[in-house]
Enzyme design. Structure first.
Site, PDB file in Angstrom:
ATOM      1  N   ILE A 168       0.843  -1.189   0.000  1.00 52.70           N
ATOM      2  CA  ILE A 168       0.000   0.000   0.000  1.00 52.70           C
ATOM      3  C   ILE A 168       0.882   1.244   0.000  1.00 52.70           C
ATOM      4  O   ILE A 168       2.003   1.231   0.507  1.00 52.70           O
ATOM      5  CB  ILE A 168      -0.951  -0.008   1.230  1.00 52.70           C
ATOM      6  CG1 ILE A 168      -1.977   1.121   1.151  1.00 52.70           C
ATOM      7  CG2 ILE A 168      -0.165   0.042   2.533  1.00 52.70           C
ATOM      8  CD1 ILE A 168      -3.081   1.040   2.201  1.00 52.70           C
ATOM      9  N   CYS A 169       0.374   2.323  -0.601  1.00 52.46           N
ATOM     10  CA  CYS A 169       1.036   3.625  -0.555  1.00 52.46           C
ATOM     11  C   CYS A 169      -0.059   4.678  -0.345  1.00 52.46           C
ATOM     12  O   CYS A 169      -1.072   4.403   0.281  1.00 52.46           O
ATOM     13  CB  CYS A 169       1.860   3.876  -1.809  1.00 52.46           C
ATOM     14  SG  CYS A 169       0.901   4.019  -3.330  1.00 52.46           S
ATOM     15  N   GLU A 170       0.117   5.854  -0.875  1.00 48.79           N
ATOM     16  CA  GLU A 170      -0.896   6.902  -0.718  1.00 48.79           C
ATOM     17  C   GLU A 170      -2.009   6.775  -1.746  1.00 48.79           C
ATOM     18  O   GLU A 170      -3.179   6.893  -1.413  1.00 48.79           O
ATOM     19  CB  GLU A 170      -0.246   8.284  -0.805  1.00 48.79           C
ATOM     20  CG  GLU A 170      -1.208   9.438  -0.576  1.00 48.79           C
ATOM     21  CD  GLU A 170      -1.814   9.455   0.820  1.00 48.79           C
ATOM     22  OE1 GLU A 170      -2.954   9.957   0.949  1.00 48.79           O
ATOM     23  OE2 GLU A 170      -1.191   8.985   1.783  1.00 48.79           O
TER      24      GLU A 170
END
Length: 113
Positions: free
Chosen positions: A72-74
């Site tokens: 996951i990231c932004e």
């Protein structure tokens, strides 16, 4: 060439927030947040471990190979690159969490600080 195949989706799966919450989140898995430490500390999904994308290659040993790995990231860009990197290095059950932490928060889902 391997990286390109993985980035195109042949080495990892893309998963929606809904599918993650309904199936993967309840299982034994690893959630890798590839954002910067500052972004991570401002709010992250529970159980996420922070391994910034730029450090991923040198910290592969911290990620178990016998469990599903969700990245996951932004917003989803860095997580796709992270998932591709893991697939390139032989991780078999890799998922990119579409929409990232930004979409997670916009849906009113909890973030840990």
């Amino acid at each position: 060439m391997i990286f390109l195949r993985a980035l195109l989706g042949q080495g990892f799966k893309s998963v929606s927030i809904e599918d993650y919450r309904e199936s993967i989140q309840k299982s034994d898995h690893v959630l890798v947040d590839v954002r910067s430490p500052g972004e991570y500390h401002r709010g992250h999904v529970s159980r996420a471990v922070n391994i910034p994308l730029g450090d991923l290659d040198s910290r592969l040993g911290e990620i178990p190979r016998d469990k599903p790995v969700v990245v996951i990231c932004e917003s989803g860009s860095r997580s796709r690159m992270g998932a591709a990197t893991l697939a390139e290095h032989g991780f078999r059950d890799v998922h990119d969490l579409r929409g990232g932490t930004g979409l997670w928060a916009s849906r009113g889902l909890p973030l840990k600080r």
